[in-house]
Design a protein around this motif. Structure first.
Motif, PDB file in Angstrom:
ATOM      1  N   ALA A  75      -5.461  10.774 -26.897  1.00 15.98           N
ATOM      2  CA  ALA A  75      -6.301  10.640 -25.699  1.00 15.98           C
ATOM      3  C   ALA A  75      -5.762   9.601 -24.725  1.00 15.98           C
ATOM      4  O   ALA A  75      -5.799   9.794 -23.509  1.00 15.98           O
ATOM      5  N   SER A 101      -7.245  16.381 -26.814  1.00 13.01           N
ATOM      6  CA  SER A 101      -6.799  15.063 -27.260  1.00 13.01           C
ATOM      7  C   SER A 101      -6.999  14.896 -28.754  1.00 13.01           C
ATOM      8  O   SER A 101      -7.743  15.639 -29.402  1.00 13.01           O
ATOM      9  N   GLY A 104      -9.348   9.983 -30.581  1.00 11.80           N
ATOM     10  CA  GLY A 104     -10.661   9.462 -30.231  1.00 11.80           C
ATOM     11  C   GLY A 104     -10.598   8.059 -29.652  1.00 11.80           C
ATOM     12  O   GLY A 104      -9.649   7.696 -28.951  1.00 11.80           O
ATOM     13  N   SER A 105     -11.598   7.256 -29.965  1.00 13.60           N
ATOM     14  CA  SER A 105     -11.662   5.901 -29.442  1.00 13.60           C
ATOM     15  C   SER A 105     -10.897   4.907 -30.299  1.00 13.60           C
ATOM     16  O   SER A 105     -10.355   3.930 -29.789  1.00 13.60           O
ATOM     17  N   ASP A 107      -9.469   6.107 -33.832  1.00 10.22           N
ATOM     18  CA  ASP A 107      -9.190   6.824 -35.079  1.00 10.22           C
ATOM     19  C   ASP A 107      -8.036   6.204 -35.858  1.00 10.22           C
ATOM     20  O   ASP A 107      -7.988   6.298 -37.083  1.00 10.22           O
ATOM     21  N   VAL A 134     -17.108  17.568 -26.767  1.00  3.88           N
ATOM     22  CA  VAL A 134     -16.941  16.528 -27.791  1.00  3.88           C
ATOM     23  C   VAL A 134     -17.479  17.077 -29.108  1.00  3.88           C
ATOM     24  O   VAL A 134     -18.614  16.806 -29.498  1.00  3.88           O
ATOM     25  N   ARG A 158     -12.217  16.830 -26.800  1.00  3.95           N
ATOM     26  CA  ARG A 158     -11.957  15.510 -27.396  1.00  3.95           C
ATOM     27  C   ARG A 158     -12.114  15.588 -28.914  1.00  3.95           C
ATOM     28  O   ARG A 158     -13.230  15.676 -29.431  1.00  3.95           O
ATOM     29  N   SER A 160     -11.588  14.171 -32.921  1.00  2.99           N
ATOM     30  CA  SER A 160     -11.656  12.891 -33.623  1.00  2.99           C
ATOM     31  C   SER A 160     -11.573  13.122 -35.123  1.00  2.99           C
ATOM     32  O   SER A 160     -11.901  14.195 -35.626  1.00  2.99           O
ATOM     33  N   GLN A 162     -13.449  11.320 -37.053  1.00  2.79           N
ATOM     34  CA  GLN A 162     -14.851  11.190 -37.448  1.00  2.79           C
ATOM     35  C   GLN A 162     -15.544  12.528 -37.252  1.00  2.79           C
ATOM     36  O   GLN A 162     -15.385  13.182 -36.214  1.00  2.79           O
ATOM     37  N   PRO A 242     -19.524   8.547 -28.653  1.00  6.12           N
ATOM     38  CA  PRO A 242     -18.424   7.955 -29.415  1.00  6.12           C
ATOM     39  C   PRO A 242     -17.329   7.368 -28.544  1.00  6.12           C
ATOM     40  O   PRO A 242     -16.206   7.167 -29.003  1.00  6.12           O
ATOM     41  N   TYR A 243     -17.623   7.102 -27.294  1.00 11.53           N
ATOM     42  CA  TYR A 243     -16.673   6.510 -26.360  1.00 11.53           C
ATOM     43  C   TYR A 243     -17.409   5.436 -25.570  1.00 11.53           C
ATOM     44  O   TYR A 243     -18.427   4.914 -26.046  1.00 11.53           O
TER      45      TYR A 243
END
Length: 303
Positions: A75, A101, A104-105, A107, A134, A158, A160, A162, A242-243
């Motif tokens: 991302a 992407s 994630g924020s 990962d 998401v 997006r 992730s 998670q 989550p962002y």
């Protein structure tokens, strides 16, 4: 359970054989996973190396020829580093494509802040015409990707590491841009975005609050939020994303502008956490684990 990124590679490789106008553009990330597809479709699976501005430009160029490009990397390298190209090559030129992407924020905390992108959705919010998905489970990621491939618009998916334990429907029964009702309640409304759902459900266990689930945050489901709020006596809304914390509070405030309301946006804080740690530790540090969410949600609803 496979990861969202694993599922993305598998399904996209399959779709390349089914959709002749589909193409994939990579910047080294996931190149090994796409190696078989690249051998089968060398003219439609392109690896430009670690040149992210070229990554976006090449994808948009393919779109100008009528192809449907899927552009993929972490991302931070997909949205943040080549943002000018995203703005101009896709938006200004008026072409569609799919940005997918990974990372994630936070990962991969060991990668450091260069590999973290909590501000990606907020950044895309400054541009017109982007649909933002998401997913919270690999099955949801697959369904949203398949829907995006069939279109011609600009889509950001997006992914992730998670994930929630169970997938939720994201087909025509709920609508891709709609919030689904997971739990009803009269003491407030909590919107859980993608992989935040399991923690939100644990955090609100035993509370008289409604829980909505969102896998698509842009366009924002203003009507769905208003329906949920109208079901209770008050308009107290918590959005758990989550962002970057607060990314969707403006959209929620606009949706509820004709009603007295309060909105709390929970998510990743702006302060950089300089200890690498693990993903779970970052969740806890940002108050996005079940315990942290419980404290912040109940504190807000009591206020």
């Amino acid at each position: 359970m496979d990861t969202m990124r694993d599922r993305f590679i598998a399904i996209t490789s399959q779709l390349l054989a089914e959709e002749p106008r589909l193409a994939v553009v990579l910047a080294d990330i996931s190149a090994d996973g796409f190696a078989p597809a690249r051998r089968a479709h060398p003219d439609r699976v392109i690896n430009v190396g670690i040149r992210e501005q070229l990554l976006i430009g090449a994808g948009a160029g393919m779109a100008l020829t009528g192809m449907r490009p899927i552009v993929h990397t972490f991302a931070s390298f997909l949205v943040e580093r080549p943002f000018e190209q995203v703005k101009l090559d896709f938006g200004h030129q008026g072409v569609g494509g799919i940005l997918v992407s990974a990372g994630g924020s936070y990962d991969w905390p060991a990668g450091g802040f260069t590999h973290m992108a909590p501000g990606d959705v907020a950044l895309l919010d400054t541009l017109e015409g982007w649909t933002v998905h998401v997913p919270g489970h690999p099955d949801e990621a697959e369904a949203l990707l398949r829907e995006a491939v069939d279109g011609d618009d600009r889509v950001y998916v997006r992914l992730s590491l998670q994930a929630n334990r169970e997938a939720r429907p994201v087909d025509g029964s709920t609508g891709f841009s709609g919030f689904s009702v997971v739990r009803e309640g009269r003491g407030g409304t909590v919107v859980a975005v993608g992989p935040m759902l399991d923690n939100v459900l644990a955090a609100t266990s035993g509370l008289d609050v409604g829980v909505l689930y969102a896998t698509t945050v842009r366009p924002f489901d203003a009507a769905g939020l208003r329906r949920a709020v109208d079901a209770g006596p008050g308009a107290d809304v918590v959005i758990v994303e989550p962002y970057l914390a607060g990314t969707s509070t403006a959209a929620a405030n606009e949706a509820l502008m004709e009603l007295p309301h309060r909105v709390l946006g929970l998510g990743v804080g702006r302060a950089e956490l300089r200890r690498y740690g693990q993903m779970e530790e970052h969740l806890a540090a940002h108050g996005l684990d079940a315990r942290g969410l419980r404290e912040r949600i109940t504190g807000f609803l009591r206020g």
